[in-house]
Write a protein that holds these residues in place. Structure first.
Motif, PDB file in Angstrom:
ATOM      1  N   VAL A  61       0.619  -1.301   0.016  1.00  0.00           N
ATOM      2  CA  VAL A  61      -0.039  -0.251   0.210  1.00  0.00           C
ATOM      3  C   VAL A  61       0.666   1.062  -0.084  1.00  0.00           C
ATOM      4  N   MET A 206      20.091  -9.407   1.178  1.00  0.00           N
ATOM      5  CA  MET A 206      20.459  -8.019   0.673  1.00  0.00           C
ATOM      6  C   MET A 206      22.013  -8.199   0.056  1.00  0.00           C
ATOM      7  N   PRO A 262       7.893  -2.208  -6.507  1.00  0.00           N
ATOM      8  CA  PRO A 262       7.145  -2.931  -6.843  1.00  0.00           C
ATOM      9  C   PRO A 262       6.075  -1.248  -7.789  1.00  0.00           C
TER      10      PRO A 262
HETATM   11  P1  C2E Z   1       7.332  -6.565   3.922  1.00  0.00           P
HETATM   12  O1  C2E Z   1       5.574  -6.751   4.034  1.00  0.00           O
HETATM   13  O2  C2E Z   1       8.202  -6.910   4.267  1.00  0.00           O
HETATM   14  O3  C2E Z   1       7.167  -5.546   1.857  1.00  0.00           O
HETATM   15  C1  C2E Z   1       8.297  -5.756   1.214  1.00  0.00           C
HETATM   16  C2  C2E Z   1       8.977  -4.300   1.053  1.00  0.00           C
HETATM   17  O4  C2E Z   1      10.480  -4.534   0.907  1.00  0.00           O
HETATM   18  C3  C2E Z   1       8.507  -3.629   0.572  1.00  0.00           C
HETATM   19  O5  C2E Z   1       8.555  -2.429   1.236  1.00  0.00           O
HETATM   20  C4  C2E Z   1       9.350  -3.570  -0.740  1.00  0.00           C
HETATM   21  O6  C2E Z   1       9.119  -1.862  -1.268  1.00  0.00           O
HETATM   22  C5  C2E Z   1      10.504  -3.385  -0.095  1.00  0.00           C
HETATM   23  N1  C2E Z   1      10.955  -4.157  -1.143  1.00  0.00           N
HETATM   24  C6  C2E Z   1      10.936  -5.044  -2.028  1.00  0.00           C
HETATM   25  N2  C2E Z   1      12.499  -5.386  -2.545  1.00  0.00           N
HETATM   26  C7  C2E Z   1      13.279  -5.179  -2.548  1.00  0.00           C
HETATM   27  C8  C2E Z   1      14.853  -5.284  -2.681  1.00  0.00           C
HETATM   28  O7  C2E Z   1      15.215  -5.276  -3.946  1.00  0.00           O
HETATM   29  N3  C2E Z   1      15.439  -3.684  -1.720  1.00  0.00           N
HETATM   30  C9  C2E Z   1      14.644  -3.190  -0.576  1.00  0.00           C
HETATM   31  N4  C2E Z   1      15.924  -2.252  -0.006  1.00  0.00           N
HETATM   32  N5  C2E Z   1      13.557  -3.213  -0.351  1.00  0.00           N
HETATM   33  C10 C2E Z   1      12.581  -3.636  -1.789  1.00  0.00           C
HETATM   34  P2  C2E Z   1       7.340  -0.717   1.276  1.00  0.00           P
HETATM   35  O8  C2E Z   1       6.080  -1.245   0.441  1.00  0.00           O
HETATM   36  O9  C2E Z   1       7.912  -0.057   1.959  1.00  0.00           O
HETATM   37  O10 C2E Z   1       6.456  -1.809   2.810  1.00  0.00           O
HETATM   38  C11 C2E Z   1       6.942  -1.971   3.742  1.00  0.00           C
HETATM   39  C12 C2E Z   1       6.575  -2.607   4.865  1.00  0.00           C
HETATM   40  O11 C2E Z   1       5.234  -1.762   4.966  1.00  0.00           O
HETATM   41  C13 C2E Z   1       5.863  -4.535   4.637  1.00  0.00           C
HETATM   42  O12 C2E Z   1       7.238  -4.641   4.455  1.00  0.00           O
HETATM   43  C14 C2E Z   1       4.837  -4.493   5.212  1.00  0.00           C
HETATM   44  O13 C2E Z   1       5.337  -5.092   5.614  1.00  0.00           O
HETATM   45  C15 C2E Z   1       4.383  -2.989   5.337  1.00  0.00           C
HETATM   46  N6  C2E Z   1       2.518  -3.123   4.525  1.00  0.00           N
HETATM   47  C16 C2E Z   1       2.813  -2.895   3.391  1.00  0.00           C
HETATM   48  N7  C2E Z   1       1.747  -3.056   2.315  1.00  0.00           N
HETATM   49  C17 C2E Z   1       0.701  -2.848   3.305  1.00  0.00           C
HETATM   50  C18 C2E Z   1      -0.621  -3.521   3.830  1.00  0.00           C
HETATM   51  O14 C2E Z   1      -1.287  -3.234   2.692  1.00  0.00           O
HETATM   52  N8  C2E Z   1      -1.351  -3.875   4.699  1.00  0.00           N
HETATM   53  C19 C2E Z   1      -0.060  -3.824   6.403  1.00  0.00           C
HETATM   54  N9  C2E Z   1      -0.266  -4.891   7.014  1.00  0.00           N
HETATM   55  N10 C2E Z   1       1.240  -3.765   5.993  1.00  0.00           N
HETATM   56  C20 C2E Z   1       1.556  -3.444   4.007  1.00  0.00           C
END
Ligand code: C2E
Ligand code: CA
Ligand code: CA
Ligand code: CA
Length: 278
Positions: A61, A206, A262
């Motif tokens: 999100v 990573m 994403p």
């Molecule tokens: P997560 O579920 O562990 O999602 C992976 C996070 O790592 C995502 O960050 C993604 O953009 C990022 N990521 C993906 N590939 C890579 C990569 O190669 N390198 C690096 N450095 N990062 C990568 P994002 O989108 O900022 O989301 C962060 C966290 O927020 C997510 O971690 C999840 O825990 C939470 N989140 C995101 N969307 C939702 C949702 O709809 N509902 C809930 N409850 N939590 C959410």
């Protein structure tokens, strides 16, 4: 979203003084943000390393804030968890992601959809029925949906988590344990969880090619997971070398910037078509 489904937007918690004014105002705006359509889902593909095929996406999100611009989940999910508004966000995400998944299937894009749920959702028995309703509304079968829950969220109250996840599993939903390796679960606890997938936290992935400790952790986690009959996902894959190493370790699925960041739905469709035509 129907008005009566609206959760009260509690602005003040006893811990409010921990937050900046900006965060407080964000927290009070979040409910309205969903209704105004300011939240969007971005989709990140998951690459099956054995089939060499994209088999699913995880939705993540973002908040397109009219004043502050694009806000990432780490800046508002914790607040939504504090106020309980996360349950509202979770339901919105599940409905929106399943509707998108159904549209993609109609276009011949055979994908599974993964949605993140939080520790607060694990306390809410209504989630099971809500997920079933969302699936019915989308016309998709339950095995199209993955729900990802972090290791630490599960450990927060393992008995409750086992019960709720068991109910979801009974309905045919697939379950993944997220951020594995950061939540201090024991093998005995892990064994109780009705999950099918284990996602190795990106902090171990990573730097995999340069850090021998990480390599050992990742390799033994893959072995542990496989011995428990789980499918293994590595997140945070940022290079070709890491993909190669993960393949050698027998990892099942890779997710990360090296494959794709994403993307908004339309950008993802574009990316998918390009990849298919290669
Ligand atoms: P997560 O579920 O562990 O999602 C992976 C996070 O790592 C995502 O960050 C993604 O953009 C990022 N990521 C993906 N590939 C890579 C990569 O190669 N390198 C690096 N450095 N990062 C990568 P994002 O989108 O900022 O989301 C962060 C966290 O927020 C997510 O971690 C999840 O825990 C939470 N989140 C995101 N969307 C939702 C949702 O709809 N509902 C809930 N409850 N939590 C959410
Ligand atoms: Ca996740
Ligand atoms: Ca994760
Ligand atoms: Ca995470």
């Amino acid at each position: 979203v129907a008005k009566e489904k609206r959760l009260p937007c509690a602005l003040y918690s006893h811990q409010q003084n921990r937050y900046s004014l900006l965060r407080l105002s964000l927290m009070s705006e979040l409910c309205g943000a969903i209704e105004r359509g300011e939240l969007v889902l971005h989709y990140q593909p998951k690459l099956d390393l054995k089939l060499q095929r994209i088999t699913g996406v995880e939705c993540l999100v973002r908040w397109q804030h009219p004043v502050h611009g694009l806000i990432f989940p780490d800046d508002f999910i914790p607040l939504a968890e504090q106020t309980g508004n996360i349950r509202y966000l979770t339901l919105w995400a599940i409905r929106t992601a399943l509707a998108q998944c159904a549209r993609w299937r109609q276009q011949g894009m055979e994908l599974m959809m993964a949605v993140n749920i939080s520790s607060v959702d694990l306390q809410d028995p209504a989630l099971i029925g809500n997920v079933a309703d969302a699936l019915a509304a989308s016309g998709l079968t339950a095995d199209s949906l993955w729900l990802e829950v972090t290791e630490s969220a599960v450990m927060h109250d393992i008995d409750k988590a086992v019960e709720l996840l068991g109910g979801l599993r009974q309905r045919g939903v697939r379950l993944a344990i997220d951020d594995y390796g950061t939540g201090y679960s024991s093998m005995a606890q892990l064994k109780r969880l009705p999950v099918q997938e284990m996602k190795i936290d990106k902090s171990f992935v990573m730097d995999l090619t340069h850090n021998e400790d990480d390599a050992i952790i990742v390799r033994s986690t893959i072995e542990l997971g496989h011995n428990m009959g789980l499918s293994l996902v590595a997140e945070g894959v940022e290079s070709e070398e890491i993909i190669q190493l993960l393949s050698r370790y027998g990892c099942d699925i890779a997710q990360g910037y090296w494959i794709a960041r994403p993307m908004a739905a339309e950008a993802f469709e574009h990316w998918w078509r390009q990849r298919m035509s290669e």
